[in-house]
Write a protein that holds these residues in place. Sequence first.
Motif, PDB file in Angstrom:
ATOM      1  N   MET A  80     -13.748   9.311   6.399  1.00  0.00           N
ATOM      2  CA  MET A  80     -12.823   8.738   7.430  1.00  0.00           C
ATOM      3  C   MET A  80     -11.938   7.634   6.395  1.00  0.00           C
ATOM      4  SD  MET A  80     -12.793   9.603  10.354  1.00  0.00           S
ATOM      5  CE  MET A  80     -14.029  11.017  11.205  1.00  0.00           C
ATOM      6  N   TYR A  81     -12.516   7.428   5.109  1.00  0.00           N
ATOM      7  CA  TYR A  81     -12.159   6.356   4.474  1.00  0.00           C
ATOM      8  C   TYR A  81     -10.724   6.761   3.849  1.00  0.00           C
ATOM      9  CZ  TYR A  81     -12.206   1.895   1.524  1.00  0.00           C
ATOM     10  OH  TYR A  81     -11.860   0.446   1.271  1.00  0.00           O
ATOM     11  N   PHE A  82     -10.909   8.318   3.298  1.00  0.00           N
ATOM     12  CA  PHE A  82      -9.596   8.811   2.999  1.00  0.00           C
ATOM     13  C   PHE A  82      -8.515   8.804   3.830  1.00  0.00           C
ATOM     14  CE2 PHE A  82     -12.097  10.370  -0.990  1.00  0.00           C
ATOM     15  CZ  PHE A  82     -11.101   9.938  -1.628  1.00  0.00           C
ATOM     16  N   ALA A  83      -8.830   9.413   5.208  1.00  0.00           N
ATOM     17  CA  ALA A  83      -8.211   9.963   6.285  1.00  0.00           C
ATOM     18  C   ALA A  83      -7.323   8.810   6.766  1.00  0.00           C
ATOM     19  CB  ALA A  83      -8.851  10.670   7.243  1.00  0.00           C
ATOM     20  N   PHE A  84      -8.093   7.739   7.146  1.00  0.00           N
ATOM     21  CA  PHE A  84      -7.666   6.643   7.972  1.00  0.00           C
ATOM     22  C   PHE A  84      -7.501   5.384   7.246  1.00  0.00           C
ATOM     23  CE2 PHE A  84      -9.941   9.425  10.926  1.00  0.00           C
ATOM     24  CZ  PHE A  84      -8.769   9.604  11.835  1.00  0.00           C
ATOM     25  N   ARG A  85      -7.773   5.113   6.015  1.00  0.00           N
ATOM     26  CA  ARG A  85      -7.539   3.772   4.968  1.00  0.00           C
ATOM     27  C   ARG A  85      -6.492   4.391   3.961  1.00  0.00           C
ATOM     28  NH1 ARG A  85     -10.986  -0.943   5.095  1.00  0.00           N
ATOM     29  NH2 ARG A  85     -12.213  -0.119   6.755  1.00  0.00           N
ATOM     30  N   LEU A  86      -7.118   5.199   3.018  1.00  0.00           N
ATOM     31  CA  LEU A  86      -6.312   5.439   1.743  1.00  0.00           C
ATOM     32  C   LEU A  86      -4.978   6.148   2.058  1.00  0.00           C
ATOM     33  CD1 LEU A  86      -9.062   6.302  -0.591  1.00  0.00           C
ATOM     34  CD2 LEU A  86      -7.952   4.229  -0.663  1.00  0.00           C
ATOM     35  N   ALA A  87      -5.116   7.173   2.916  1.00  0.00           N
ATOM     36  CA  ALA A  87      -3.990   7.808   3.262  1.00  0.00           C
ATOM     37  C   ALA A  87      -2.606   7.215   3.707  1.00  0.00           C
ATOM     38  CB  ALA A  87      -4.369   9.194   4.055  1.00  0.00           C
ATOM     39  N   PRO A  88      -2.924   6.583   4.747  1.00  0.00           N
ATOM     40  CA  PRO A  88      -1.869   5.733   5.515  1.00  0.00           C
ATOM     41  C   PRO A  88      -1.296   4.614   4.396  1.00  0.00           C
ATOM     42  CG  PRO A  88      -3.598   5.804   7.257  1.00  0.00           C
ATOM     43  CD  PRO A  88      -4.115   6.489   5.854  1.00  0.00           C
ATOM     44  N   GLN A  89      -2.296   3.987   3.984  1.00  0.00           N
ATOM     45  CA  GLN A  89      -1.892   3.087   2.706  1.00  0.00           C
ATOM     46  C   GLN A  89      -1.044   3.594   1.855  1.00  0.00           C
ATOM     47  OE1 GLN A  89      -2.993  -0.190   3.433  1.00  0.00           O
ATOM     48  NE2 GLN A  89      -1.894  -1.136   1.784  1.00  0.00           N
ATOM     49  N   ALA A  90      -1.434   4.784   1.197  1.00  0.00           N
ATOM     50  CA  ALA A  90      -0.771   5.299   0.210  1.00  0.00           C
ATOM     51  C   ALA A  90       0.880   5.761   0.737  1.00  0.00           C
ATOM     52  CB  ALA A  90      -1.549   6.673  -0.332  1.00  0.00           C
ATOM     53  N   TYR A  91       0.948   6.361   1.843  1.00  0.00           N
ATOM     54  CA  TYR A  91       2.182   6.560   2.540  1.00  0.00           C
ATOM     55  C   TYR A  91       2.972   5.699   2.583  1.00  0.00           C
ATOM     56  CZ  TYR A  91       5.627   8.159   5.791  1.00  0.00           C
ATOM     57  OH  TYR A  91       6.878   8.571   6.259  1.00  0.00           O
ATOM     58  N   LEU A  92       2.504   4.524   3.293  1.00  0.00           N
ATOM     59  CA  LEU A  92       3.123   3.184   3.460  1.00  0.00           C
ATOM     60  C   LEU A  92       3.915   2.537   2.121  1.00  0.00           C
ATOM     61  CD1 LEU A  92       1.720   1.532   6.583  1.00  0.00           C
ATOM     62  CD2 LEU A  92       3.907   2.866   6.552  1.00  0.00           C
TER      63      LEU A  92
END
Length: 233
Positions: free
Chosen positions: A160-172
């Motif tokens: 969940m940390y990867f999917a909902f925290r790191l991934a959106p943050q990296a994309y933005l």
Amino acid sequence: MGQDPHSATSHASGPTELASPCCHAGTRGHLCVPLPRVPLSGVYVFSLWHSPELLSDIQDGYSVSGHLLVCFSSGYFIHDTLDIIFNHQSRSSWEYLVHHAMAISAFVSLIITGRFLVAAVLLLLVEVSNIFLTVRMLLKMSNVPSPALYEANKYINLVMYFAFRLAPQAYLTWYFLRYVEVQGQGAFLTANLLLLDAMILMYFSRLLRSDFFPSLRKGSAGRDVDGEKFLID
């Protein structure tokens, strides 16, 4: 971008240190405060799924529900900031204050201008990850042994940390650095985003050390170097 009383959460390194019933009740009550944002964030993300055109315009995409969600989240951060200050936890919870100041200033600018609301909602996907981080904290506080549940939640947390925290943050971060003008509100939000990147990576390293590499978090006196601070943001 959110999360004693703060002192209980900040100093929690194991169930024995949290045996006090009032400590349990206070911390659990506080941990439940952001939970209403979870279904609200989920509803709006579901609407994004059915309105993908909003995702194609992160700067100027707009919906009333997204605007209201950002307003609601701003109110939570203001409430939590005042809670920290009035309960004299500013020194032990200074990272929360920094995070909340960043979130409030960014969200207020979005509310006033009506721009970048889609970016804010993508960042609020973090609430899904926070559910499992909160479960993790409550399991650590509990006097009831539940190693199997904690072990399962540990791996769910990681996903969940990867999917909902790191991934959106990296994309933005990629989007802002590539497409957003480096002036005015764009420059301000980009700086906020980069600071949030650093904080999220720091929290992630603490989570990894605490749950997957516990030998790395022990100081010379056998104490937890990082404690359990600031894993929920």
